[in-house]
Motif scaffolding. Structure first.
Motif, PDB file in Angstrom:
ATOM      1  N   GLN A  23     -16.136   8.981   0.282  1.00 31.18           N
ATOM      2  CA  GLN A  23     -15.789   8.255   1.487  1.00 31.18           C
ATOM      3  C   GLN A  23     -16.779   8.496   2.617  1.00 31.18           C
ATOM      4  O   GLN A  23     -17.285   9.597   2.798  1.00 31.18           O
ATOM      5  N   THR A  24     -17.067   7.449   3.357  1.00 35.24           N
ATOM      6  CA  THR A  24     -17.811   7.572   4.603  1.00 35.24           C
ATOM      7  C   THR A  24     -16.856   7.231   5.733  1.00 35.24           C
ATOM      8  O   THR A  24     -15.810   6.618   5.522  1.00 35.24           O
ATOM      9  N   GLY A  25     -17.208   7.616   6.936  1.00 40.14           N
ATOM     10  CA  GLY A  25     -16.353   7.303   8.065  1.00 40.14           C
ATOM     11  C   GLY A  25     -15.053   8.069   8.081  1.00 40.14           C
ATOM     12  O   GLY A  25     -14.034   7.565   8.552  1.00 40.14           O
ATOM     13  N   VAL A  26     -15.066   9.307   7.574  1.00 38.96           N
ATOM     14  CA  VAL A  26     -13.857  10.134   7.589  1.00 38.96           C
ATOM     15  C   VAL A  26     -13.549  10.518   9.032  1.00 38.96           C
ATOM     16  O   VAL A  26     -14.428  11.007   9.743  1.00 38.96           O
ATOM     17  N   ASP A  90     -11.221   4.036  -2.240  1.00 41.35           N
ATOM     18  CA  ASP A  90     -10.711   3.134  -1.193  1.00 41.35           C
ATOM     19  C   ASP A  90     -10.026   3.877  -0.044  1.00 41.35           C
ATOM     20  O   ASP A  90      -9.541   3.254   0.899  1.00 41.35           O
ATOM     21  N   GLY A  91      -9.978   5.212  -0.104  1.00 41.12           N
ATOM     22  CA  GLY A  91      -9.433   5.979   1.012  1.00 41.12           C
ATOM     23  C   GLY A  91      -7.977   5.695   1.315  1.00 41.12           C
ATOM     24  O   GLY A  91      -7.543   5.829   2.458  1.00 41.12           O
ATOM     25  N   THR A  92      -7.204   5.308   0.307  1.00 40.21           N
ATOM     26  CA  THR A  92      -5.804   4.940   0.514  1.00 40.21           C
ATOM     27  C   THR A  92      -4.906   5.759  -0.408  1.00 40.21           C
ATOM     28  O   THR A  92      -5.216   5.937  -1.591  1.00 40.21           O
ATOM     29  N   VAL A  93      -3.802   6.241   0.139  1.00 41.10           N
ATOM     30  CA  VAL A  93      -2.812   6.992  -0.634  1.00 41.10           C
ATOM     31  C   VAL A  93      -1.487   6.241  -0.596  1.00 41.10           C
ATOM     32  O   VAL A  93      -0.871   6.105   0.473  1.00 41.10           O
ATOM     33  N   PRO A  94      -1.007   5.699  -1.716  1.00 42.16           N
ATOM     34  CA  PRO A  94       0.333   5.104  -1.747  1.00 42.16           C
ATOM     35  C   PRO A  94       1.387   6.193  -1.524  1.00 42.16           C
ATOM     36  O   PRO A  94       1.346   7.241  -2.158  1.00 42.16           O
ATOM     37  N   LEU A  95       2.307   5.920  -0.609  1.00 43.59           N
ATOM     38  CA  LEU A  95       3.357   6.875  -0.237  1.00 43.59           C
ATOM     39  C   LEU A  95       4.700   6.363  -0.729  1.00 43.59           C
ATOM     40  O   LEU A  95       5.104   5.246  -0.412  1.00 43.59           O
ATOM     41  N   VAL A  96       5.396   7.204  -1.505  1.00 46.90           N
ATOM     42  CA  VAL A  96       6.715   6.854  -2.039  1.00 46.90           C
ATOM     43  C   VAL A  96       7.738   7.851  -1.512  1.00 46.90           C
ATOM     44  O   VAL A  96       7.668   9.041  -1.826  1.00 46.90           O
ATOM     45  N   VAL A 106       4.452   2.399   0.774  1.00 45.92           N
ATOM     46  CA  VAL A 106       3.577   2.053   1.884  1.00 45.92           C
ATOM     47  C   VAL A 106       2.268   2.819   1.707  1.00 45.92           C
ATOM     48  O   VAL A 106       2.221   3.830   0.995  1.00 45.92           O
ATOM     49  N   ASP A 107       1.215   2.330   2.337  1.00 45.54           N
ATOM     50  CA  ASP A 107      -0.085   2.977   2.200  1.00 45.54           C
ATOM     51  C   ASP A 107      -0.433   3.804   3.424  1.00 45.54           C
ATOM     52  O   ASP A 107      -0.196   3.390   4.561  1.00 45.54           O
ATOM     53  N   ILE A 108      -0.991   4.981   3.155  1.00 45.34           N
ATOM     54  CA  ILE A 108      -1.617   5.791   4.186  1.00 45.34           C
ATOM     55  C   ILE A 108      -3.118   5.671   3.957  1.00 45.34           C
ATOM     56  O   ILE A 108      -3.583   5.747   2.815  1.00 45.34           O
ATOM     57  N   SER A 109      -3.877   5.480   4.999  1.00 42.74           N
ATOM     58  CA  SER A 109      -5.314   5.316   4.825  1.00 42.74           C
ATOM     59  C   SER A 109      -6.066   6.111   5.875  1.00 42.74           C
ATOM     60  O   SER A 109      -5.486   6.595   6.859  1.00 42.74           O
ATOM     61  N   LEU A 110      -7.370   6.232   5.683  1.00 44.99           N
ATOM     62  CA  LEU A 110      -8.206   6.932   6.648  1.00 44.99           C
ATOM     63  C   LEU A 110      -8.158   6.236   8.008  1.00 44.99           C
ATOM     64  O   LEU A 110      -8.349   6.876   9.043  1.00 44.99           O
ATOM     65  N   ALA A 111      -7.883   4.952   7.999  1.00 42.35           N
ATOM     66  CA  ALA A 111      -7.816   4.202   9.252  1.00 42.35           C
ATOM     67  C   ALA A 111      -6.408   4.178   9.848  1.00 42.35           C
ATOM     68  O   ALA A 111      -6.220   3.784  10.997  1.00 42.35           O
ATOM     69  N   ARG A 112      -5.427   4.611   9.050  1.00 40.62           N
ATOM     70  CA  ARG A 112      -4.029   4.550   9.511  1.00 40.62           C
ATOM     71  C   ARG A 112      -3.254   5.699   8.870  1.00 40.62           C
ATOM     72  O   ARG A 112      -2.722   5.569   7.772  1.00 40.62           O
ATOM     73  N   TYR A 113      -3.208   6.806   9.572  1.00 44.41           N
ATOM     74  CA  TYR A 113      -2.456   7.937   9.029  1.00 44.41           C
ATOM     75  C   TYR A 113      -1.688   8.713  10.091  1.00 44.41           C
ATOM     76  O   TYR A 113      -0.669   9.329   9.799  1.00 44.41           O
TER      77      TYR A 113
END
Length: 251
Positions: A23-26, A90-96, A106-113
Motif C-alpha cells: 500500500q501507498t498513502g498509508v 486494495d487496503g480494505t478490510v470487510p467487517l462482520v 461493511v468495509d473499513i479502508s485506509l481512507a475510512r477507518y
C-alpha cells in the motif's frame, strides 16, 4: 497454537525485516501499525510479497459492551488495517459483526477507518440490540463474502470474541468444512475467561489442514503491545500457507 498465557515464541536466530507493504498513502496514524505487522508476518515465515484478503469478525454480544465503549474494538480494527496494508492490494478490510446472527458486512479502508466501529455499532442500535454468541453464522457470512468476491488470494480472518458460543456443534462442523477452503481463521479472545472452546477449535480433528489458531489478548486488549497482538494473530499463518499449498488449496 499460540497462547501468551502458556508459552512464548522463541526469538528468531537472526534479525527479521518487515515485509514491504504493497500500500501507498498509508495514513500517518497507521504507519507504525503497518511496520509492526510486517515484522510479525516475517517472523511467522510468511513469504515477502504474499497476498491475502484480511477480514475482521467482531463479537457484538451483550458481554462485549465495555470493549465497544472503551475503544478496544476500534483499536483492533485499526490493527487489522495495519495487517491488511501488508497483505492486501486494495487496503480494505470487510467487517462482520455478529451476535445471534450476522449483520451486513461493511468495509473499513485506509481512507475510512476513524470511528467506523462506533458508528456502525450505533447504527445497529448500540447496546440495546446486542445479543448472544453464535460463531457459525459469522463464519458462514465470511465464507459467502469470500466466495462471492472472486478473490484468488487466500483469506486471513481475524475472529474476535469474549465468550464461548451457543452453537458449538455447528461451529466445529463449519470449521472442519472450511478447512477445504483457502481461508485461515485467527481467533483472538478478549476478557478474563479462558475461552476453552477456542482452545478446542485450535486442535480440532477431522480437518484437511489445521486452518485455525487461537491467541488470548487478555482482559485489557487495548493495553497489549501491538507487536504482541500481531505475533499472536500471525503465529500459525505461515505454517498454514505451506500446508495449504501442499494440499492443493493454494497455487
Amino acid at each position: 497454537m499460540f497462547d501468551r498465557f502458556k508459552k512464548s515464541r522463541p526469538a528468531p536466530a537472526e534479525p527479521v525485516a518487515a515485509q514491504a507493504p504493497p500500500q501507498t498513502g498509508v495514513p500517518a496514524g497507521l504507519v507504525s501499525l503497518v511496520k509492526t505487522a510486517g515484522v510479525s508476518l516475517a517472523k511467522a515465515g510468511v513469504p515477502a510479497g504474499q497476498r491475502a484478503a484480511v477480514y475482521l469478525v467482531i463479537d457484538r454480544s451483550w458481554s462485549m459492551r465495555d470493549y465497544f465503549s472503551s475503544g478496544a474494538v476500534q483499536n483492533l480494527a485499526d490493527q487489522a488495517l495495519g495487517l491488511s496494508a501488508n497483505l492486501d492490494d486494495d487496503g480494505t478490510v470487510p467487517l462482520v459483526f455478529f451476535d445471534d446472527g450476522p449483520y451486513p458486512t461493511v468495509d473499513i479502508s485506509l481512507a475510512r477507518y476513524t470511528g467506523v466501529v462506533a458508528d456502525q455499532h450505533r447504527l445497529l442500535g448500540g447496546q440495546n440490540t446486542m445479543g448472544g454468541t453464535q460463531y457459525a453464522v459469522a463464519m458462514r457470512a465470511v465464507i459467502d463474502h469470500y466466495r462471492n468476491s472472486g478473490a484468488t488470494a487466500p483469506a486471513l480472518v481475524i475472529f474476535q470474541t469474549d465468550g464461548d458460543p451457543q452453537d458449538r456443534d455447528e461451529t466445529r462442523l463449519r470449521l472442519a468444512q472450511a478447512s477445504k477452503l483457502p481461508i485461515f481463521w485467527s481467533f483472538v479472545g478478549f476478557g478474563r475467561s479462558h475461552l476453552d472452546f477456542l482452545r478446542q477449535l485450535d486442535t480440532l480433528g477431522g480437518r484437511v489442514v489445521d486452518n485455525a489458531s487461537f491467541f488470548h489478548a487478555g482482559a485489557n486488549p487495548a493495553g497489549l503491545p501491538d507487536s504482541a497482538l500481531y505475533d499472536g494473530l500471525t503465529a500459525e499463518f505461515g505454517t498454514w500457507l505451506t500446508a495449504a499449498r501442499q494440499k492443493g488449496l493454494l497455487p
